[in-house]
Design a protein around this motif. Structure first.
Motif, short mmCIF file in Angstrom:
data_model
loop_
_atom_site.label_atom_id
_atom_site.label_comp_id
_atom_site.label_asym_id
_atom_site.label_seq_id
_atom_site.Cartn_x
_atom_site.Cartn_y
_atom_site.Cartn_z
N LEU A 57 0.97 -1.12 -0.21
CA LEU A 57 0.20 0.22 -0.04
C LEU A 57 0.98 1.13 -0.12
O LEU A 57 2.10 1.52 0.41
CB LEU A 57 -0.68 -0.02 0.77
N THR A 58 0.20 2.31 -1.03
CA THR A 58 1.45 3.74 -0.66
C THR A 58 -0.07 5.13 -0.41
O THR A 58 0.67 6.21 0.17
CB THR A 58 1.60 3.69 -2.10
N GLU A 59 -1.06 4.70 -0.11
CA GLU A 59 -1.83 5.56 -0.20
C GLU A 59 -3.36 5.02 0.04
O GLU A 59 -3.67 3.48 -0.55
CB GLU A 59 -1.62 6.73 -1.18
N ILE A 60 -3.83 5.76 0.89
CA ILE A 60 -5.56 5.40 1.28
C ILE A 60 -6.33 7.14 1.18
O ILE A 60 -5.61 7.68 1.24
CB ILE A 60 -5.77 5.06 2.54
N VAL A 61 -7.03 6.69 0.01
CA VAL A 61 -7.61 7.74 -0.42
C VAL A 61 -8.73 7.95 -0.09
O VAL A 61 -9.78 6.51 0.04
CB VAL A 61 -7.43 7.45 -2.09
N GLY A 62 -9.81 8.87 0.05
CA GLY A 62 -10.36 9.40 1.06
C GLY A 62 -10.82 10.24 0.80
O GLY A 62 -10.77 11.21 0.24
N GLN A 63 -12.94 10.48 1.27
CA GLN A 63 -13.66 12.25 1.00
C GLN A 63 -14.47 11.80 2.46
O GLN A 63 -14.47 11.39 3.09
CB GLN A 63 -14.33 11.62 -0.01
#
Length: 421
Positions: free
Chosen positions: A217-223
């Motif tokens: 994993l390199t990034e957890i994307v959220g909103q």
């Protein structure tokens, strides 16, 4: 000579610490026993957190080592929700981190355990990012998995070790969608090697788990503070409502390090270096459980074992050693797991590179077999899968060090007992 004037302090309220306190009283120690736990829950066992409790099959009160009243009945001074921030070896005291209380000890046991490794990537602040180490984590995650199952939600799990796979199995039992991200080519690669790791790939794929091997994993994307997806270093993006970091645990050695105790080589697992009696470089300080790195004669190296049996058996040995009794910790590493309809037990130590071959006894296709990791004809470890009441014999075979014919080892018609010298 131990007497009622002495004070034994145990730092760490997990299974190792609780069993050490129990053993001190069982062995007749009449002095003060002080058990300091940084959680507000009474000492509990960790396996249910990723197994029965997480699956909703065990109630909360079943996870505790002793019922709450046990501590008062046995005159164990239990300090919940308290931390120790310093050990003064010269004065033989520990200092509480919350209010600065200083307590004298005659003998000290460090059973500080381990803590989950954190993902060092963007997005870990989001509400749907989880770890699983403590009872509070398991309570939260159980609710999350149930919700994901009801809503056809998706969880991404970073790491295909024991915790990652057990949570994957639990998530699928609730009906959640699961993707597991793992940098190695198979699950449990560093423990079981590729030969048996592949079996766990097939097991989980049969139950609908998706694997993405060879990636991190390199990034957890959220909103709006919520998880939307997880990205990997090969450019893939995986939809997710929640993410579990199951990338291992690190021994909690800060207290020991600050006190000047000898630590084990990090390249070999780290931890607090102890001798065969679980005594540290200070003769009045001992260590047990996940944090202890102990010498194992059979494997001619130090081991640090993060499993239930190590805490269960190490705590009592440390307690007897603190009392000046004959005590040697030489247990074989042992662990167990339940995933779907597969139950297994593993005894020994045989990471990749340490063995020549894996010998299968039974039917691997039906997931009813015993696997043996063998070097120069000697069994280093054995794992029984849906085959029961053989652990003692497997351990005897590992301990014996005898050379065994591979064909006889693989033949279910040959009694295992007959292979032990």
């Amino acid at each position: 000579m131990v007497d009622a004037d002495q004070t034994f302090v145990i730092v760490g309220g997990g299974l190792a610490g609780a069993k050490a306190a129990e053993t001190l009283r069982a062995e007749g120690f009449t002095g003060r026993v002080i058990l300091i736990c940084d959680e507000r829950d009474h000492p509990y066992e960790r396996p249910p957190l990723s197994k029965g409790f997480l699956l909703g099959r065990e109630e909360r009160d079943k996870v505790f080592v002793h019922e709450p009243s046990w501590y008062a009945r046995n005159d164990v001074e239990l300090h919940l929700g308290q931390t120790v921030d310093a050990v003064d070896r010269a004065a033989k005291t520990v200092r509480f981190g919350d209010d600065g209380t200083v307590v004298h000890y005659d003998k000290l046991l460090l059973a500080t355990g381990a803590e989950p490794r954190r993902l060092d990537i963007p997005g870990t602040h989001l509400a749907g990012v989880h770890h699983l180490r403590r009872l509070a984590h398991a309570e939260r995650l159980r609710g999350v998995l149930a919700s994901l199952g009801r809503d056809n939600g998706h969880i991404v799990i970073a790491g295909a070790g024991w915790i990652g796979l057990e949570v994957a199995a639990a998530a699928r039992s609730y009906g959640a969608e699961v993707t597991v991200i793992e940098p190695e080519p198979t699950p449990l690669h560093g423990v079981l090697g590729p030969e048996i790791g592949t079996l766990f790939t097939e097991l989980h794929r049969d139950h609908g788990v998706r694997f993405h091997f060879g990636a991190r994993l390199t990034e957890i994307v959220g909103q709006d503070g919520m998880v939307l997806a997880a990205r990997t270093d090969d450019g893939e993006e995986h939809p997710a409502h929640d993410v579990l970091a199951a990338i291992g645990a690190a021994p909690r050695v800060a207290l020991a390090e600050a006190a000047g105790l000898t630590l084990a080589d990090r390249a070999r697992g780290g931890g607090i270096a102890v001798d065969e009696r679980l005594c540290t470089s200070d003769p009045d300080i001992f260590a047990a459980g996940d944090v202890a790195s102990f010498p194992h004669r059979l494997f001619d190296r130090r081991l640090r074992v993060e499993h239930w049996a190590n805490a269960l058996n190490g705590g009592p040995v440390a307690a007897r050693a603190m009392l000046g009794r004959d005590a040697v910790y030489d247990r074989l590493p042992y662990f167990f797991s339940d995933q779907y309809d597969l139950g297994m037990e593993y005894s020994g130590w045989a990471p990749p590179g340490s063995y020549d071959e894996v010998v299968i006894r039974g039917d691997a296709a039906k997931r009813e077999f015993i696997a043996f990791w063998v070097r120069e004809g000697r069994v280093l470890a054995g794992m029984n899968v849906n085959v029961w009441d053989v652990t003692e014999t497997i351990q005897s075979l590992v301990r014996s060090g005898v050379q065994v014919d591979a064909e006889r080892l693989a033949d279910p018609r040959v009694p295992l007992e007959s292979l032990v010298a």
